[in-house]
Design an enzyme around this catalytic site. Sequence first.
Site, PDB file in Angstrom:
ATOM      1  N   GLY A   8     -23.771  -0.532  -3.976  1.00  0.00           N
ATOM      2  CA  GLY A   8     -24.189  -0.464  -5.371  1.00  0.00           C
ATOM      3  C   GLY A   8     -25.686  -0.375  -5.566  1.00  0.00           C
ATOM      4  O   GLY A   8     -26.357   0.470  -4.985  1.00  0.00           O
ATOM      5  N   TYR A  37       0.853  -1.191   0.000  1.00  0.00           N
ATOM      6  CA  TYR A  37       0.000   0.000   0.000  1.00  0.00           C
ATOM      7  C   TYR A  37       0.884   1.235   0.000  1.00  0.00           C
ATOM      8  O   TYR A  37       1.334   1.698   1.040  1.00  0.00           O
ATOM      9  CB  TYR A  37      -0.922   0.012   1.212  1.00  0.00           C
ATOM     10  N   PHE A  47     -12.845  -5.128   1.022  1.00  0.00           N
ATOM     11  CA  PHE A  47     -13.944  -4.472   0.295  1.00  0.00           C
ATOM     12  C   PHE A  47     -15.277  -4.829   0.951  1.00  0.00           C
ATOM     13  O   PHE A  47     -16.197  -5.315   0.303  1.00  0.00           O
ATOM     14  CB  PHE A  47     -13.930  -4.875  -1.181  1.00  0.00           C
ATOM     15  N   PRO A  48     -15.399  -4.584   2.275  1.00  0.00           N
ATOM     16  CA  PRO A  48     -16.601  -5.013   2.989  1.00  0.00           C
ATOM     17  C   PRO A  48     -17.846  -4.204   2.652  1.00  0.00           C
ATOM     18  O   PRO A  48     -18.965  -4.673   2.866  1.00  0.00           O
ATOM     19  CB  PRO A  48     -16.219  -4.828   4.461  1.00  0.00           C
TER      20      PRO A  48
END
Length: 289
Positions: free
Chosen positions: A219, A69, A214-215
């Site tokens: 959308g 990262y 990506f909890p």
Amino acid sequence: MATALSRPAEASGTFPIGGDLTVNRLGYGAMQLTGPGVWGDPQDPDEAVRVLRRAVELGVNLIDTADSYGPFVSEMLIKKALHPYPEDLVIATKGGLTRSGPDDWRPVGRPEYLRQQTELSLRHLGVERIDLYQLHRIDAKVPLADQLGELVKLREEGKIRHIGLSEVTVAQLEEARGIAEIVSVQNLYNLAHRDAEDVLEYCEREGIAFIPWFPIATGRLARPGGPLDAFSREHGATPSQLALAWLLRRSPVMLPIPGTSKVAHLEENTEAARITLTDTEYEALTAAV
């Protein structure tokens, strides 16, 4: 004096990673503390520091990061913001993905590379031992026994406390457990993406921590008139908060690590720990996808 009201993450309950690292289940993922494409320094380094310090104030005691990262930007920001670390803070990091530019990720699992990256993470985090070191991806070009074998050696040397995996199948997890004790799995999983259901169920049976990356992926579920929209209005909560509340309800081994680069968004996410879904709400959200 801190209270339950001021430390909402404590309402998420606890889980003992590896049996001896008890953390509040709602943690924080530090990937977004970098520049665009998870590359370079953040646009607002001071806000990144404020986010990390505020997370701890809110009761978060599991912070997940990785050497890739930035690279290394996230780890060094964590050290800048929080070192010397609170006694109960667990910092999990990962190694095994190289970077050649924004949004570019390439697995490298050669033992000498994993050892080098572990040593660099120790330095960048300012610790003598990493509580949870996760193989960021299995490198198909290197025998898994060689990759995990090096991590086992590092654990025996006292440089790693526990070993975890990321993005694995049940078969890969079973193979890995024949080589090393695996205490955590970090796979893509959220309300809208549940391809790793079989891995989660395996972790439940075996008492392995499941850390969904990506909890928050709301959308179309959050569209006007959608299930998250309706429940949000009923709860006075945001769709993201309900998505996190669903994860916490889904499994006792689930440790969501929502990430953000803004204090306000961090505070909003952490409040999800105080939301209790009814059986009807949970089942309706589960069936919404």
